[in-house]
Design an enzyme around this catalytic site. Structure first.
Site, short mmCIF file in Angstrom:
data_model
loop_
_atom_site.label_atom_id
_atom_site.label_comp_id
_atom_site.label_asym_id
_atom_site.label_seq_id
_atom_site.Cartn_x
_atom_site.Cartn_y
_atom_site.Cartn_z
N SER A 191 0.85 -1.20 0.00
CA SER A 191 0.00 0.00 0.00
C SER A 191 0.88 1.24 0.00
O SER A 191 1.99 1.22 0.56
CB SER A 191 -0.89 0.02 1.25
OG SER A 191 -1.48 1.29 1.40
N TYR A 204 -2.38 -1.13 10.19
CA TYR A 204 -2.40 -1.52 8.77
C TYR A 204 -1.13 -1.04 8.06
O TYR A 204 -0.46 -1.79 7.35
CB TYR A 204 -3.65 -0.93 8.13
CG TYR A 204 -3.78 -1.04 6.64
CD1 TYR A 204 -4.34 -2.18 6.04
CD2 TYR A 204 -3.39 0.00 5.79
CE1 TYR A 204 -4.49 -2.26 4.66
CE2 TYR A 204 -3.54 -0.07 4.41
CZ TYR A 204 -4.09 -1.21 3.85
OH TYR A 204 -4.24 -1.30 2.49
N1 NAD Z 1 -8.69 -0.15 -1.74
C1 NAD Z 1 -7.63 0.60 -1.53
O1 NAD Z 1 -7.70 1.83 -1.51
C2 NAD Z 1 -6.29 -0.04 -1.31
C3 NAD Z 1 -5.16 0.77 -1.26
C4 NAD Z 1 -3.91 0.19 -1.05
C5 NAD Z 1 -3.80 -1.18 -0.90
N2 NAD Z 1 -4.94 -1.95 -0.96
C6 NAD Z 1 -4.77 -3.39 -0.77
O2 NAD Z 1 -5.45 -4.11 -1.76
C7 NAD Z 1 -5.72 -5.42 -1.27
C8 NAD Z 1 -7.13 -5.83 -1.66
O3 NAD Z 1 -8.07 -4.99 -1.02
P1 NAD Z 1 -9.30 -4.34 -1.76
O4 NAD Z 1 -9.16 -2.88 -1.59
O5 NAD Z 1 -9.43 -4.92 -3.11
O6 NAD Z 1 -10.53 -4.73 -0.81
P2 NAD Z 1 -11.49 -6.00 -0.75
O7 NAD Z 1 -12.31 -5.81 0.47
O8 NAD Z 1 -12.18 -6.22 -2.02
O9 NAD Z 1 -10.47 -7.21 -0.54
C9 NAD Z 1 -9.91 -7.60 0.69
C10 NAD Z 1 -10.12 -9.09 0.81
O10 NAD Z 1 -9.33 -9.62 1.87
C11 NAD Z 1 -9.92 -10.85 2.23
N3 NAD Z 1 -9.72 -11.10 3.65
C12 NAD Z 1 -9.70 -10.22 4.67
N4 NAD Z 1 -9.50 -10.86 5.84
C13 NAD Z 1 -9.38 -12.18 5.55
C14 NAD Z 1 -9.16 -13.36 6.32
N5 NAD Z 1 -9.00 -13.31 7.66
N6 NAD Z 1 -9.13 -14.55 5.68
C15 NAD Z 1 -9.30 -14.61 4.34
N7 NAD Z 1 -9.48 -13.53 3.55
C16 NAD Z 1 -9.53 -12.34 4.15
C17 NAD Z 1 -11.39 -10.78 1.89
O11 NAD Z 1 -11.70 -11.83 1.03
C18 NAD Z 1 -11.56 -9.47 1.17
O12 NAD Z 1 -12.34 -9.61 0.04
C19 NAD Z 1 -5.43 -5.39 0.22
O13 NAD Z 1 -4.15 -5.94 0.47
C20 NAD Z 1 -5.39 -3.90 0.52
O14 NAD Z 1 -4.58 -3.59 1.63
C21 NAD Z 1 -6.16 -1.42 -1.16
#
Ligand code: NAD
Length: 297
Positions: A191, A204
């Site tokens: 991130s 986080y």
């Molecule tokens: N959305 C943003 O702005 C952003 C920014 C930087 C990084 N990210 C990173 O992108 C990645 C995906 O996130 P996203 O934004 O697509 O959100 P999202 O909610 O679609 O995906 C996160 C997923 O993590 C999984 N998860 C969480 N806890 C879990 C557990 N205990 N066991 C199994 N699965 C679990 C879930 O299936 C969930 O769908 C993450 O690593 C997040 O940190 C997102």
């Protein structure tokens, strides 16, 4: 909310909240997973070129958001995918499976809680059995919850965030690597927060810093064996994580120097690059798909 289109400079997402972990089906507006924004404020279908023909990929958190888009773009590039997710997300996962199949790929579904190391072991065994091998591991799942001040950050939340965001990256990499061969890749979702030190997501942000260092160290172990390890560090991306974990003020300010949040597909395309031979000399690195924020490292 502004009257700007979702992919135009000055767009502000409508404030909304969901119970964690959040579902993509309830997001307004719906994000892009197989299309990329165009300069005129529109969007066009991702152009595939057979870059992952015959590859087999594990994608954690593959039901929604960035993980869903990775699953779909990988299928468009010729890969089969095995996606892991929490059981509350079955509806999103079923839709991802359908979308992957529409693109001509196979999609195996696996509900699990990654915080348990035995579950990580089972996940890898199941993936290898169902896919018939594994060439790409995408460590993408994560948890976050805003807390402004360390004095209010519960010790249990600190532990659980580490249990979710970094320990499974270690377990899954450790259990998957024995099945990998030269040309295989591991790609970790980090991130921008690891680089800018976001204060209201301290736990986080700390796990994301650990992911960057884990990526570098593991790359140094495996690069000479022909297995590359890289990371992507997204900025704000419109996914279910946002309404499930951020307050009204943070959602109102959910933007980048491009004047809008990124779409999942704009991050997933980096995961295609890092999984394919196009990135054959890239290892231990982080791609900063963050809407134009200049960061060090
Ligand atoms: N959305 C943003 O702005 C952003 C920014 C930087 C990084 N990210 C990173 O992108 C990645 C995906 O996130 P996203 O934004 O697509 O959100 P999202 O909610 O679609 O995906 C996160 C997923 O993590 C999984 N998860 C969480 N806890 C879990 C557990 N205990 N066991 C199994 N699965 C679990 C879930 O299936 C969930 O769908 C993450 O690593 C997040 O940190 C997102």
């Amino acid at each position: 909310m502004t009257d700007k289109g979702q992919f135009e400079e000055g767009y502000q997402v409508p404030v909304q909240h969901q119970k964690a972990p959040g579902l993509e089906k309830d997001l307004n507006p719906q994000p892009l997973y197989d299309q990329l924004p165009t300069p005129d404020g529109g969007a066009q279908l991702y152009k595939a070129a057979g870059k992952l023909e015959g590859k087999k990929a594990i994608i954690t958190g593959g039901d929604s958001g960035i993980g869903r888009s990775i699953a779909i773009l990988y299928a468009m590039e010729g890969a089969d995918v095995f996606i892991a997710y929490l059981k509350q997300e079955e509806e999103d996962a079923q839709k991802t499976k359908k979308l992957v199949e529409e693109k001509g790929g196979k999609c195996y579904l696996h509900t699990t809680d990654l915080r348990d190391r035995d579950n990580c072991k089972t996940l890898v065994d199941e993936a290898v059995r169902q896919l018939g091998g594994v060439d790409v591991l995408v460590n993408n799942a994560a948890y976050q919850m805003m807390v402004e001040d360390i004095k209010d950050l519960d010790e249990d939340q600190w532990i659980e965030t580490f249990n979710t965001n970094i320990h499974p990256f270690f377990y899954l990499s450790k259990y998957t690597l024995p099945h990998m061969k030269k040309g295989s890749t591991i790609i970790n979702n980090a991130s921008i927060n690891a680089y800018i030190g976001r204060p209201d997501l301290l736990d986080y942000t700390s796990t994301k810093g650990a992911i960057v260092s884990f990526t570098r160290g593991l790359s140094n172990q495996y690069v000479s064996k022909g297995i590359r390890v890289n990371a992507v560090a997204p900025g704000p991306v419109w996914t279910p994580l946002i309404p499930a974990t951020m307050n009204e003020e943070a959602i109102k300010n959910f933007t980048s120097p491009m004047g809008r949040p990124s779409q999942p597909s704009e991050i997933a395309s980096c995961f295609v690059f890092l999984a394919s031979a196009d990135s054959s000399s890239v290892s231990g690195q982080t791609i900063h798909a963050n809407g134009g924020v200049i960061v060090n490292g």
